[in-house]
Design an enzyme around this catalytic site. Structure first.
Site, short mmCIF file in Angstrom:
data_model
loop_
_atom_site.label_atom_id
_atom_site.label_comp_id
_atom_site.label_asym_id
_atom_site.label_seq_id
_atom_site.Cartn_x
_atom_site.Cartn_y
_atom_site.Cartn_z
N GLY A 106 0.95 -1.54 0.49
CA GLY A 106 -0.14 -0.27 0.26
C GLY A 106 0.72 1.02 -0.42
N GLY A 142 7.24 7.45 6.72
CA GLY A 142 6.22 8.07 5.11
C GLY A 142 6.93 9.35 4.38
N ARG A 192 3.56 13.84 -7.86
CA ARG A 192 3.24 12.93 -9.03
C ARG A 192 2.28 13.05 -9.70
NH1 ARG A 192 5.87 7.31 -8.16
NH2 ARG A 192 4.00 6.68 -7.70
N ASP A 264 4.05 -4.15 -7.13
CA ASP A 264 3.70 -3.48 -6.80
C ASP A 264 4.12 -1.95 -7.79
OD1 ASP A 264 5.83 -3.93 -5.42
OD2 ASP A 264 5.78 -2.29 -4.75
N ASN A 265 4.77 -2.72 -8.49
CA ASN A 265 5.83 -1.74 -8.98
C ASN A 265 5.05 -1.51 -10.68
OD1 ASN A 265 6.79 0.00 -6.75
ND2 ASN A 265 9.44 -0.90 -7.08
P1 AMP Z 1 8.74 0.88 -3.28
O1 AMP Z 1 10.45 1.45 -2.39
O2 AMP Z 1 8.92 3.29 -3.04
O3 AMP Z 1 8.66 1.09 -4.21
O4 AMP Z 1 8.20 1.14 -1.30
C1 AMP Z 1 7.69 -0.41 -1.49
C2 AMP Z 1 6.36 -0.07 -0.23
O5 AMP Z 1 7.21 0.40 0.74
C3 AMP Z 1 5.41 0.16 -0.84
O6 AMP Z 1 4.10 0.09 0.35
C4 AMP Z 1 5.73 1.70 -0.05
O7 AMP Z 1 4.84 2.87 0.64
C5 AMP Z 1 6.48 1.46 0.90
N1 AMP Z 1 7.32 2.09 1.94
C6 AMP Z 1 8.67 2.83 1.23
N2 AMP Z 1 9.88 4.31 1.93
C7 AMP Z 1 8.36 3.77 2.78
C8 AMP Z 1 8.68 5.09 3.95
N3 AMP Z 1 9.61 5.77 4.11
N4 AMP Z 1 7.81 5.36 4.40
C9 AMP Z 1 6.98 4.22 5.38
N5 AMP Z 1 6.55 3.07 3.65
C10 AMP Z 1 7.65 3.09 2.70
MG MG Z 2 6.37 1.36 -5.06
#
Ligand code: AMP
Ligand code: MG
Length: 496
Positions: A106, A142, A192, A264-265
């Site tokens: 999520g 977050g 974005r 998820d990406n």
């Molecule tokens: P990403 O690496 O951006 O594709 O993120 C993978 C997952 O980790 C997603 O569910 C993001 O929302 C979560 N996520 C990444 N960075 C953070 C963060 N700093 N705080 C909370 N959730 C994160």
């Molecule tokens: Mg992602």
């Protein structure tokens, strides 16, 4: 479809005269049942400041760029206030990360501000990334460091200028707060814009919960938003397969390595999404990996097509009950659709690389000619972008450690060029297919390092050059250069 009326939100204290809203939101997401999203409260940052604003994109979205740059706009873009009509929700999704299923991911650091209808009548999501914790944060803060925010801004806009489907960057802000990663870094927020934020992982989230009703709603939503001519789940799958085949072929043609092709990406729309530790090839190598966390090379340059097909297999798995109620027929039909990826990819790839070599028409041996050049580039440690652009300028051979590697190949290439249909302008073909300027890893790194000290000039200059990647320009020759050994970036980080 179930209707959900969200609770009222606090009014924006900075709102102007209360006449026109800052964003002309038209939110369809709230028509999805509440289990698709979580309403979140703003998590204000201390001192948000706008570092980059994409004025042409703002205009395209029907937004007033000057107002976005005003205190009212900056507060909204930072997630400090909830602009009138905003959805302000985090979306639920799951995902296969490096092959392992994670049932709940999520938006852990993003909020969907809302949807607008752009000047061409297309529905587009506006999302804030780095805007604070959500129910999906799983212990994360977050937040996003400024570096990855600016990186995504520059690379997404470069991809767009290269003609590659991608989410866009509307704005980048610095928050005035620090985020703690390997070290304390300035925090940032990326604003974005996406055709939607539906991911393969969105389907996986509900399929894993046995929520067939939700998967069916996602199919409807995906068809409505992206593939209005699709008819049912199998047809949707075929459309997504075709879009991803075209997308990944385009990545390959510019030497782009996404770096984290987790499900998820992967966007259902066929846009490139979630730029993390992505990179562009310097010297060509099929096994090139940049991401510090991709220790097994799962997402290496040349593996991207097979990984895309693997991800599409995960999507297909979610759709099985909707493809056919017969438990034998469904997997066979799904498998056939997913396997359609490879011929589609091959066709796209051939078309793109033919243009890169200035070839018109099709000959049986074109594929071998392209592959032979790539093999020689790998052996000769030739720079990917400079070699192809060098086919136009006549300087390609200089990119090879041993120029005879190129010369031996070039004989066959010139013979093939001579067989182009009469009237073909091979030079024009190559000029339009081989960019001069790409977001080179070392240039991005330099621009981000300067930005962290408060100097935005290198970033702005780079972003301006990336907007015109095919044009000749004496003023930006330095951005064409391959990295010197000490400048070369071997590892990239996702900054999560
Ligand atoms: P990403 O690496 O951006 O594709 O993120 C993978 C997952 O980790 C997603 O569910 C993001 O929302 C979560 N996520 C990444 N960075 C953070 C963060 N700093 N705080 C909370 N959730 C994160
Ligand atoms: Mg992602």
């Amino acid at each position: 479809m179930a209707q959900n009326t969200p609770p009222p939100l606090s009014a924006n204290p900075l709102a102007g005269d209360g006449s026109a809203p800052l964003f002309p939101f038209d939110n369809s997401v709230l028509n999805l049942p509440p289990r698709f999203w979580r309403r979140i409260a703003p998590q204000p940052v201390r001192a948000p400041r706008l570092l980059a604003l994409n004025r042409p994109l703002a205009a395209d979205l029907g937004l007033d760029a000057d107002r976005l740059a005003s205190p009212e706009g900056v507060a909204a873009l930072a997630g400090n206030t909830v602009p009138a009509g905003a959805a302000f929700v985090a979306l639920a999704y799951a995902g296969h990360q490096f092959g392992n299923f994670v049932p709940s991911l999520g938006d852990g650091r993003a909020v969907l501000l809302g949807e607008v209808i752009d000047r061409q009548g297309r529905r587009r999501d506006i999302q804030l990334k780095g805007s604070g914790p959500t129910p999906f944060s799983r212990g994360g803060d977050g937040r996003a460091p400024l570096g990855p925010v600016l990186r995504e801004y520059a690379v997404a806009e470069a991809m767009h200028a290269l003609g590659i489907p991608t989410t866009r960057a509307l704005a980048a802000l610095v928050t005035g707060e620090r985020v703690l990663r390997e070290r304390a870094e300035p925090g940032g927020v990326l604003v974005r814009v996406a055709a939607s934020h539906l991911r393969v992982g969105s389907f996986e989230y509900f399929a894993a919960r046995g929520d067939g009703e939700a998967v069916a709603l996602l199919v409807e939503e995906a068809i409505r938003r992206h593939y209005p001519t699709a008819d049912g789940a199998l047809s949707l799958l075929e459309h997504v397969v075709a879009a991803q085949a075209a997308l990944v072929a385009r990545w390959m043609a510019v030497g782009f390595v996404h770096g984290v092709m987790n499900t998820d990406n992967m966007a259902i729309s066929g846009e490139t999404i979630d730029y993390g530790p992505c990179a562009f090839l310097d010297s060509y190598h099929p096994g090139a990996v940049f991401s510090s966390i991709d220790t097994m090379g799962r997402y290496a340059y040349a593996r991207q097509p097979e990984i895309a097909a693997w991800n599409l297999g995960r999507l297909a798995g979610c759709l099985l009950p909707l493809i056919d109620r017969n438990e034998e027929r469904a997997p066979a039909a799904a498998e056939q659709a997913v396997n359609g990826f490879f011929p589609l990819f091959r066709r796209e790839w051939l078309g793109l690389f033919r243009a890169k070599l200035g070839l018109a028409g099709a000959e049986e041996t074109d594929g071998a000619l392209i592959t032979d050049l790539l093999a020689r580039m790998s052996r000769g440690e030739a720079d990917f972008t400079r070699t192809f652009r060098g086919l136009v300028t006549g300087r390609a051979r200089e990119e090879f450690a041993d120029p005879s590697l190129f010369d031996d190949w070039a004989e066959a290439w010139r013979a093939r060029l001579a067989r182009n249909p009469p009237g073909t302008d091979a030079t024009a073909l190559m000029r339009a297919a081989n960019p001069r300027i790409i977001p080179r890893n070392h240039r991005i790194a330099q621009a981000l390092a300067a930005a962290e000290t408060g100097d935005m000039a290198p970033f702005s200059r780079l972003v301006a050059a990336l907007a015109r990647p095919f044009d000749e320009d004496e003023a930006t020759r330095d951005l064409e250069a391959a990295p010197r050994p000490e400048e070369r970036v071997w590892r990239t980080f996702c900054g999560t």
